[in-house]
Design a protein around this motif. Structure first.
Motif, mmCIF file in Angstrom:
data_model
loop_
_atom_site.group_PDB
_atom_site.id
_atom_site.type_symbol
_atom_site.label_atom_id
_atom_site.label_comp_id
_atom_site.label_asym_id
_atom_site.label_seq_id
_atom_site.Cartn_x
_atom_site.Cartn_y
_atom_site.Cartn_z
ATOM 1 N N LEU A 1 11.896 2.119 1.636
ATOM 2 C CA LEU A 1 10.559 1.728 2.103
ATOM 3 C C LEU A 1 10.516 0.236 2.441
ATOM 4 O O LEU A 1 9.967 -0.170 3.472
ATOM 5 C CB LEU A 1 9.530 2.083 1.028
ATOM 6 C CG LEU A 1 8.048 2.004 1.377
ATOM 7 C CD1 LEU A 1 7.251 2.913 0.449
ATOM 8 C CD2 LEU A 1 7.507 0.584 1.269
ATOM 9 N N LEU A 2 11.127 -0.585 1.581
ATOM 10 C CA LEU A 2 11.117 -2.030 1.792
ATOM 11 C C LEU A 2 11.925 -2.424 3.031
ATOM 12 O O LEU A 2 11.501 -3.256 3.834
ATOM 13 C CB LEU A 2 11.665 -2.746 0.559
ATOM 14 C CG LEU A 2 10.786 -2.657 -0.698
ATOM 15 C CD1 LEU A 2 11.564 -3.149 -1.924
ATOM 16 C CD2 LEU A 2 9.503 -3.459 -0.534
ATOM 17 N N VAL A 3 13.093 -1.820 3.170
ATOM 18 C CA VAL A 3 13.941 -2.117 4.329
ATOM 19 C C VAL A 3 13.244 -1.695 5.617
ATOM 20 O O VAL A 3 13.267 -2.404 6.628
ATOM 21 C CB VAL A 3 15.311 -1.430 4.187
ATOM 22 C CG1 VAL A 3 16.098 -1.496 5.486
ATOM 23 C CG2 VAL A 3 16.107 -2.071 3.062
ATOM 24 N N ASP A 4 12.598 -0.546 5.593
ATOM 25 C CA ASP A 4 11.869 -0.073 6.769
ATOM 26 C C ASP A 4 10.761 -1.045 7.157
ATOM 27 O O ASP A 4 10.458 -1.223 8.344
ATOM 28 C CB ASP A 4 11.289 1.317 6.496
ATOM 29 C CG ASP A 4 10.639 1.926 7.722
ATOM 30 O OD1 ASP A 4 11.354 2.142 8.723
ATOM 31 O OD2 ASP A 4 9.421 2.184 7.690
ATOM 32 N N ASN B 1 0.840 -1.202 0.000
ATOM 33 C CA ASN B 1 0.000 0.000 0.000
ATOM 34 C C ASN B 1 0.871 1.248 0.000
ATOM 35 O O ASN B 1 0.586 2.222 -0.701
ATOM 36 C CB ASN B 1 -0.911 0.019 1.228
ATOM 37 C CG ASN B 1 -1.859 -1.160 1.292
ATOM 38 O OD1 ASN B 1 -1.773 -1.979 2.200
ATOM 39 N ND2 ASN B 1 -2.758 -1.258 0.327
ATOM 40 N N LYS B 2 1.947 1.212 0.786
ATOM 41 C CA LYS B 2 2.854 2.368 0.833
ATOM 42 C C LYS B 2 3.584 2.537 -0.505
ATOM 43 O O LYS B 2 3.823 3.666 -0.959
ATOM 44 C CB LYS B 2 3.845 2.198 1.984
ATOM 45 C CG LYS B 2 3.185 2.234 3.364
ATOM 46 C CD LYS B 2 4.182 2.040 4.467
ATOM 47 C CE LYS B 2 3.539 2.216 5.839
ATOM 48 N NZ LYS B 2 2.496 1.234 6.116
ATOM 49 N N LEU B 3 3.926 1.426 -1.147
ATOM 50 C CA LEU B 3 4.534 1.511 -2.478
ATOM 51 C C LEU B 3 3.549 2.108 -3.485
ATOM 52 O O LEU B 3 3.929 2.905 -4.345
ATOM 53 C CB LEU B 3 4.986 0.127 -2.948
ATOM 54 C CG LEU B 3 6.288 -0.402 -2.353
ATOM 55 C CD1 LEU B 3 6.462 -1.886 -2.666
ATOM 56 C CD2 LEU B 3 7.486 0.388 -2.888
ATOM 57 N N ALA B 4 2.281 1.709 -3.374
ATOM 58 C CA ALA B 4 1.259 2.277 -4.263
ATOM 59 C C ALA B 4 1.141 3.779 -4.050
ATOM 60 O O ALA B 4 1.019 4.547 -5.015
ATOM 61 C CB ALA B 4 -0.086 1.600 -4.023
ATOM 62 N N GLU B 5 1.187 4.224 -2.806
ATOM 63 C CA GLU B 5 1.127 5.655 -2.516
ATOM 64 C C GLU B 5 2.336 6.380 -3.111
ATOM 65 O O GLU B 5 2.215 7.497 -3.637
ATOM 66 C CB GLU B 5 1.063 5.889 -1.010
ATOM 67 C CG GLU B 5 -0.250 5.484 -0.370
ATOM 68 C CD GLU B 5 -1.430 6.326 -0.840
ATOM 69 O OE1 GLU B 5 -1.203 7.486 -1.277
ATOM 70 O OE2 GLU B 5 -2.574 5.837 -0.775
ATOM 71 N N LEU B 6 3.495 5.732 -3.043
ATOM 72 C CA LEU B 6 4.700 6.315 -3.626
ATOM 73 C C LEU B 6 4.550 6.477 -5.137
ATOM 74 O O LEU B 6 4.844 7.541 -5.701
ATOM 75 C CB LEU B 6 5.912 5.450 -3.299
ATOM 76 C CG LEU B 6 7.233 5.837 -3.962
ATOM 77 C CD1 LEU B 6 7.673 7.231 -3.528
ATOM 78 C CD2 LEU B 6 8.319 4.810 -3.649
#
Length: 281
Positions: free
Chosen positions: A260-263, A59-64
Motif C-alpha cells: 500500500l505504501l509503495v503504491d 486513510n487506506k491504511l485505516a481501512e486496512l
C-alpha cells in the motif's frame, strides 16, 4: 483472635482490595477503546497522508486495519498541529493515530510498520538529477526549499546552503496552508532549484501531481542529525493490550502494508536508513 492473626487478616484484605482495584482500573482502560468501530484520529487536510475525503494513504491504511479487525472506520478530525493529541486521542474521542514517529512521549507507540527518510526533489532534466547527498558540490550556490526547523536544516547550514535557502512554515493548519505543495509549486515555477522534503510527503505528491520530478532519498548523509525515522501507530498511554493487538496485526499484514505504501509513492528504507527497499507491488 491473636494480635498477629488480626494483622495478617488486615494485610490479606488490603492486598485483595488492591488487586481488585488494579483489575478494575485495567478494565476501565481497556473499555476506552471502542469495540464497535475503529475510531481514528486524523487531520482532515493533510494530503497525501489523510483527508476528509479519505483519499490519503493513511486513510487506506485505516481501512486496512479496520477490515482486519472487522470494524467500520470512524474519524475524529483535527488539524495535526499544536494540541492534536490532547484534543483527539487524550480526549478519548478516538483510539488510534495511524502515523506517528517512534519514541514520541505523547503517545504509546506500536512497533514501527515502516521506515522512511528525507528526500531531495529535483526536475528530472535538471543538472542536479544525479545528486545523492546534501554535501554534493553541485548544490553550492543553489536555492533549496526547506521546511523550517526540520532535521535537514542542520545539514544545509553545515554545507553552506542555508543562506540562499527558502524556508517554509513547519506548524500550520493545512486547511489553509500546505507548505509541501507550495514548495513543489515553487520548484515547478523555477523559484527554487530543489526541494528538501520528508519522503512520505514528497514521494506521494510527486507520484500523484508532479510527474516531471525525481525523488532522491537522502541515505548517504554521514553527520547528525539523522534523516530517517521509523513510523508507528499511536495509542493512548497505558493501553498495552490495544498496543499488543495492533503489533500482532502489523506483523501479520506487513507485506500488504508495504504494498500500500509503495503504491502511494512512499520511499521505504531499511531500519537504519542506509538502503532503499525495493518492493514490487
Amino acid at each position: 483472635m491473636p494480635a498477629w492473626a488480626e494483622k495478617y487478616q488486615r494485610l490479606v484484605v488490603t492486598l485483595l482490595l488492591g488487586f481488585c482495584l488494579a483489575g478494575s482500573a485495567g478494565a476501565q482502560t481497556s473499555d476506552l477503546v471502542s469495540s464497535k468501530a475503529l475510531r481514528v484520529c486524523a487531520d482532515p487536510a493533510n494530503y497525501p497522508m489523510s483527508t476528509r475525503d479519505e483519499d490519503g494513504y493513511e486513510n487506506k491504511l485505516a481501512e486496512l486495519v479496520g477490515a482486519k479487525l472487522e470494524l467500520p472506520v470512524q474519524y475524529t478530525w483535527f488539524p495535526m498541529a499544536t494540541g492534536f493529541v490532547r484534543n483527539t486521542l487524550n480526549a478519548k474521542r478516538c483510539d488510534l493515530i495511524i502515523g506517528y514517529a517512534q519514541g514520541h512521549e505523547l503517545v504509546l507507540n506500536t512497533n514501527h510498520y515502516f521506515t522512511s527518510v528525507y528526500t531531495i526533489i529535483v526536475p528530472q532534466d535538471s543538472d542536479l538529477a544525479d545528486v545523492k547527498s546534501l554535501a554534493d558540490p553541485a548544490l553550492k550556490g543553489r536555492k533549496l526549499g526547506i521546511i523550517a526547523g526540520t532535521p535537514p536544516s542542520a545539514h544545509l547550514a553545515r554545507h553552506g546552503l542555508i543562506a540562499k535557502a527558502k524556508a517554509y512554515n513547519l506548524v500550520v493548519d493545512r486547511r489553509v496552508e500546505n507548505p509541501a505543495i507550495d514548495m513543489l509549486d515553487d520548484l515547478s515555477a523555477g523559484e527554487i532549484d530543489a526541494a528538501v522534503l520528508w519522503g512520505p510527503l514528497g514521494g506521494p505528491l510527486v507520484k500523484s501531481s508532479y510527474p516531471g520530478f525525481k525523488v532522491i532519498p537522502l541515505i548517504s548523509e554521514q553527520s547528525p542529525p539523522r534523516l530517517f525515522f521509523r513510523i508507528t501507530m499511536g495509542v493512548r498511554l497505558g493501553e498495552k493490550v490495544w498496543q499488543r493487538n495492533l503489533n500482532s496485526l502489523i506483523r501479520r499484514n506487513q507485506d500488504e502494508i508495504n504494498s500500500l505504501l509503495v503504491d502511494a509513492g512512499v520511499p521505504l528504507v531499511t531500519d537504519l536508513g542506509t538502503e532503499v527497499l525495493e518492493i514490487s507491488n
